[in-house]
Write a protein that holds these residues in place. Structure first.
Motif, PDB file in Angstrom:
ATOM      1  N   GLY A 147       0.787  -1.234   0.000  1.00 44.44           N
ATOM      2  CA  GLY A 147       0.000   0.000   0.000  1.00 44.44           C
ATOM      3  C   GLY A 147       0.818   1.282   0.000  1.00 44.44           C
ATOM      4  N   CYS A 148       2.014   1.235  -0.549  1.00 47.97           N
ATOM      5  CA  CYS A 148       2.854   2.434  -0.597  1.00 47.97           C
ATOM      6  C   CYS A 148       2.410   3.323  -1.765  1.00 47.97           C
ATOM      7  CB  CYS A 148       4.320   2.041  -0.764  1.00 47.97           C
ATOM      8  SG  CYS A 148       4.657   1.249  -2.355  1.00 47.97           S
ATOM      9  N   ASP A 149       2.954   4.540  -1.810  1.00 47.07           N
ATOM     10  CA  ASP A 149       2.636   5.426  -2.935  1.00 47.07           C
ATOM     11  C   ASP A 149       3.781   5.481  -3.949  1.00 47.07           C
ATOM     12  OD1 ASP A 149       4.538   6.955  -1.625  1.00 47.07           O
ATOM     13  OD2 ASP A 149       3.371   8.805  -1.703  1.00 47.07           O
ATOM     14  N   CYS A 150       4.825   4.646  -3.710  1.00 48.72           N
ATOM     15  CA  CYS A 150       5.966   4.699  -4.626  1.00 48.72           C
ATOM     16  C   CYS A 150       5.985   3.550  -5.624  1.00 48.72           C
ATOM     17  CB  CYS A 150       7.283   4.759  -3.854  1.00 48.72           C
ATOM     18  SG  CYS A 150       7.595   3.435  -2.687  1.00 48.72           S
ATOM     19  N   ARG A 151       5.213   2.507  -5.396  1.00 48.96           N
ATOM     20  CA  ARG A 151       5.221   1.371  -6.322  1.00 48.96           C
ATOM     21  C   ARG A 151       4.421   1.718  -7.572  1.00 48.96           C
ATOM     22  NH1 ARG A 151       6.284  -3.930  -6.825  1.00 48.96           N
ATOM     23  NH2 ARG A 151       4.770  -5.177  -7.972  1.00 48.96           N
ATOM     24  N   LYS A 152       5.098   1.693  -8.724  1.00 44.96           N
ATOM     25  CA  LYS A 152       4.380   1.957  -9.965  1.00 44.96           C
ATOM     26  C   LYS A 152       3.259   0.931 -10.107  1.00 44.96           C
ATOM     27  CE  LYS A 152       8.269   1.639 -12.142  1.00 44.96           C
ATOM     28  NZ  LYS A 152       9.222   1.439 -13.246  1.00 44.96           N
TER      29      LYS A 152
END
Length: 184
Positions: free
Chosen positions: A100-105
């Motif tokens: 649930g990160c915001d950095c994984r494309k």
């Protein structure tokens, strides 16, 4: 101020180097495509800024550690420098798909990190080059122009046909660079 219209953001696995469904787990498994290093060098020699944004969930999965990833990126930088080029910035997401990160494309977090690191006010007009739809989707909300290469998972992505209406498609990174430097 840097010009986003002269920025090319590259995915790593499948664009710069061979990809594997079993992950690139060591420096020995990191094998660049024959023309990718020189393509990056040609871009930078022509005044373009090159950055790399890569998902590396193998870290979260325990397949390799950040020191191993750092060794791969150091080798990439070394080879590009030997060819007469530079990579301004390499960013990666170490998280798994369920984190649930915001950095994984396809999330745009990695590209935002590049924007901040390189001092761009926006990425509108820059190029996002990838071999999967998630690469292209990461750049779209930020105004990046999408480019799909057929290396890596690119042929499968092209065959699926979804989300590619506005994407330019090239056989590999070198073919894109040939085109870009010709129209530049």
């Amino acid at each position: 101020m840097p010009d986003a219209n002269r920025l090319v953001i590259l995915d790593r696995d499948g664009v710069i180097n061979r990809d594997s469904d079993h992950y690139i787990r060591s420096l020995d498994e990191w094998i660049p495509y024959p023309t990718s290093i020189e393509a990056i060098a040609r871009l930078t020699r022509a005044g373009w800024t090159v950055a790399v944004a890569t998902n590396q969930s193998g870290i979260a999965r325990g397949y390799y550690d950040e020191a191993t990833l750092d060794s791969m990126h150091a080798e990439l930088q070394r080879r590009v420098a030997k060819a007469g080029g530079t990579i301004a910035c390499i960013v990666y997401c170490p998280h798994g798909p369920q984190d649930g990160c915001d950095c994984r494309k396809p999330q745009p977090g990695l590209l935002e990190k590049i924007r901040r690191k390189l001092g761009f006010s926006s990425l509108s007009g820059s190029w996002m080059v990838g071999d999967s739809l998630r690469d292209l989707e990461a750049g779209r909300p930020l105004g990046c122009r999408p480019v799909l290469v057929r290396t890596g998972k690119g042929r499968r992505t092209e065959a699926a046909g979804k989300g590619l209406a506005d994407a330019l498609i090239f056989d590999d990174l070198a073919a894109f660079v040939d085109w870009l430097l010709h129209v530049d």
